[in-house]
Design a protein around this motif. Structure first.
Motif, PDB file in Angstrom:
ATOM      1  N   LEU A   7     -27.240  76.936  10.218  1.00 49.35           N
ATOM      2  CA  LEU A   7     -26.960  75.984   9.144  1.00 49.35           C
ATOM      3  C   LEU A   7     -27.869  76.262   7.952  1.00 49.35           C
ATOM      4  O   LEU A   7     -29.061  76.512   8.115  1.00 49.35           O
ATOM      5  CB  LEU A   7     -27.172  74.550   9.641  1.00 49.35           C
ATOM      6  N   SER A   8     -27.313  76.190   6.762  1.00 49.48           N
ATOM      7  CA  SER A   8     -28.109  76.395   5.547  1.00 49.48           C
ATOM      8  C   SER A   8     -28.673  75.060   5.073  1.00 49.48           C
ATOM      9  O   SER A   8     -28.254  73.990   5.534  1.00 49.48           O
ATOM     10  CB  SER A   8     -27.239  76.996   4.443  1.00 49.48           C
ATOM     11  N   GLY A  11     -25.931  73.062   3.780  1.00 48.75           N
ATOM     12  CA  GLY A  11     -25.174  72.455   4.868  1.00 48.75           C
ATOM     13  C   GLY A  11     -25.841  71.198   5.400  1.00 48.75           C
ATOM     14  O   GLY A  11     -25.182  70.196   5.693  1.00 48.75           O
ATOM     15  N   GLY A  14     -25.350  68.485   2.979  1.00 46.94           N
ATOM     16  CA  GLY A  14     -23.956  68.051   3.119  1.00 46.94           C
ATOM     17  C   GLY A  14     -23.766  67.091   4.279  1.00 46.94           C
ATOM     18  O   GLY A  14     -23.029  66.107   4.174  1.00 46.94           O
ATOM     19  N   LEU A  15     -24.434  67.357   5.409  1.00 45.91           N
ATOM     20  CA  LEU A  15     -24.361  66.443   6.555  1.00 45.91           C
ATOM     21  C   LEU A  15     -24.908  65.069   6.189  1.00 45.91           C
ATOM     22  O   LEU A  15     -24.322  64.040   6.531  1.00 45.91           O
ATOM     23  CB  LEU A  15     -25.149  67.005   7.737  1.00 45.91           C
ATOM     24  N   GLU A  18     -22.525  63.149   3.954  1.00 46.50           N
ATOM     25  CA  GLU A  18     -21.428  62.536   4.715  1.00 46.50           C
ATOM     26  C   GLU A  18     -21.876  61.229   5.371  1.00 46.50           C
ATOM     27  O   GLU A  18     -21.115  60.273   5.432  1.00 46.50           O
ATOM     28  CB  GLU A  18     -20.919  63.503   5.779  1.00 46.50           C
ATOM     29  N   GLU A  40     -29.213  78.213  -0.220  1.00 49.99           N
ATOM     30  CA  GLU A  40     -28.676  79.240   0.684  1.00 49.99           C
ATOM     31  C   GLU A  40     -29.619  79.601   1.836  1.00 49.99           C
ATOM     32  O   GLU A  40     -29.243  80.351   2.739  1.00 49.99           O
ATOM     33  CB  GLU A  40     -28.310  80.505  -0.098  1.00 49.99           C
TER      34      GLU A  40
END
Length: 66
Positions: A7-8, A11, A14-15, A18, A40
């Motif tokens: 996972l970046s 990412g 992003g979690l 959410e 990244e």
């Protein structure tokens, strides 16, 4: 928090976006192992991640006592 291997930083943010959709995520800074990270950058097992919210520079016109 347990995350998928590879996972970046983006990412991970992003979690969190959410789980809590707030505008703050557009301004958040991320540190991995006490160093600022790029979106990244890939997280490794055991990494310590800090999510750093934006802060202001103080209050204009406030006099320092002392």
């Amino acid at each position: 928090m347990e995350v998928a291997e590879g996972l970046s930083v983006a990412g991970l943010v992003g979690l969190h976006r959410e789980m809590n959709p707030a505008a703050i995520w557009d301004s958040i800074a991320v540190a991995v192992n006490q160093e600022y990270a790029q979106a990244e950058d890939v997280l490794q097992d055991g990494d310590e991640v800090a999510l750093l919210p934006p802060v202001s520079g103080g209050v204009e016109g406030l006099e320092h006592a002392g």
